[in-house]
Design an enzyme around this catalytic site. Structure first.
Site: not given
Lengths: 305, 305
Positions: B103, B178
């Site tokens: 991420t 995300k």
């Protein structure tokens, strides 16, 4: 008390009207009162009797249900207008039960219950969630505060109105749970608006976006139900900004008395203040996105040409 | 490309290790690299080969999966340490695909993808949610950004790792989704903490409270899964404060670039700062309640006597 209590019903607005109708359908004898008499016509046609005042309703009832807007409204219905002795308390015999299904201050609820107790009247606080759809379908969630014995006695009536009825504690506890419910709804809505604002400005396809984020740990009722409305520019209520602001004010006051700081709830309140500044009081709470549109100088929907 | 691609796997931490293991079980030929070599031992015993560097891994692979902590880590894995030419880009033949499952910042992702493209290497951003449990069970949610053709080609591999795989847009879009996912999780958690703080201080029974509020419009994944942990004083991770803070910093930076103000996300970040002040970096995100306990001078759990 006979098998079917005589019920008094005060407050026949968007929630109260369909609730009263369900009680009539279930065979209860109903005496109704509302400040604006025109809102009574449907119920009178369906077989309800009209009371001249809350006192008059209480005289003809074993159980009095109240569902009005705010704490001062409940005060007035129960204890009368300043100078006039026209409240429920004046008409109710000892042994009567008052079920207040409004959303009001827990502390005031406890005060009202204590005052009624002195006259031998029992009171439950039984605020609801589930909206006008739940009211019509008799599937409301009902959070009940008060004495277990009184709750037990009123269960057959509450079961006509709701499908999830929980006795959550003593007097005032129902209201406290309802306020916490509203805190959750309001702050979850901040989350939905911020995520959708980023998704929109990053150029994501919002339907695909919502499909993905509702599938996991980011999900909430608000995301599932209000997310698509925000993406589609549908700001119709659901639950009105005006009523959420009333509830958040009560929640913040209750939290003040408990000395619990609520920065997220206060933020949600202020973001909805932005909607009020745009005259959006009667829009659904998802109109909170309008404040983000102003703050970020963007629009979720292109304006129609 | 042969029926089963040779896979390089870089980053065998709490998420990467079980993901790599699932690829081995699915019959893929795996060359692995991790900064700390001791984390490779289980995988080597299970049949993986060890690469000497990201470059070495890339030389032996058709597809290179990276899952490391932050943007600079991905930069280093792909393009090498300052002065050393030991990154994936140096070893990968034209036609190789890099799938970055970390991420990291969407903007950096787009830059990395463009740099790789110049060497004929395709890149997907494919961050995941679902935690170490999802990683072990192969049930991760995977949000994929990149070109449709490349996504299609990598689907058989992604299907070994996750059960919900969605192509959400071009390069960087997976990272943006995300980050929005993390915004939702963090702000929903503020809601949970505030509601539970009020419920606790009002003296409600917390199990009954959670039963009621999870049943309706106030519900969220966070309320259902973290609410009971907070009520029970269980602050073990789930998902660590440290990693959430990394993700929120990236989200706030990405939102800054988009000029989207995120007051709720910033609040969540600052409330977790309070947990960091208590050395709680490695606790689960639900440790946000510790900040409320400090602010409100109360404790969810009575200390053991």
């Amino acid at each position: 008390m006979s098998a079917k209590e005589r019920i008094g019903f005060i407050g026949t607005g968007i929630m109260g009207e369909p609730m009263a109708r369900n009680l009539l359908k279930a065979g209860y004898d109903l005496c109704v009162f509302n400040r604006s008499r025109e809102k009574l016509q449907g119920l009178l046609a369906a077989g309800a009797r009209e009371g001249r005042s809350p006192t008059d309703v209480a005289r003809q009832s074993d159980v009095v249900i109240t569902i009005v807007t705010d704490t001062p409204d409940v005060d007035q219905v129960l204890f009368g207008t300043q100078g006039d002795d026209d409240g429920v308390a004046s008409g109710a015999a000892a042994g009567t039960v008052v079920i207040d299904m409004s959303t009001i201050a827990p502390e005031a609820t406890r005060r009202f219950a204590a005052r009624l107790r002195q006259r031998g009247i029992d009171m439950l606080d039984a605020p609801v969630s589930g909206g006008d759809v739940g009211a019509r379908q008799g599937t409301l969630t009902i959070m009940v505060g008060g004495e277990a014995e009184v709750v037990q006695r009123c269960l057959p009536i509450l079961r006509v109105l709701g499908s999830r009825i929980t006795h959550v504690g003593p007097s005032g506890a129902g209201q406290t749970v309802k306020l916490c419910n509203q805190i959750l709804c309001a702050v979850n809505l901040v989350a939905v608006c911020e995520a959708l604002a980023v998704a929109k400005q990053a150029g994501l396809d919002l339907a695909t976006f919502l499909h993905v984020v509702t599938g996991g740990a980011a999900n909430s009722w608000s995301l599932e139900h209000l997310g698509p409305k925000i993406a589609a520019g549908d700001l119709q209520p659901g639950f009105m900004v005006r009523l959420m602001q009333k509830d958040l004010a009560i929640a913040l006051q209750a939290a003040k008395e408990l000395r619990v700081p609520l920065p997220g709830t206060a933020l949600a309140q202020q973001l909805l203040r932005g909607v009020e500044a745009l005259e959006g009081q009667k829009l659904g709470t998802q109109a909170m996105i309008l404040t983000f549109e102003k703050l970020g100088n963007f629009q979720m929907q292109e304006p129609p040409r």
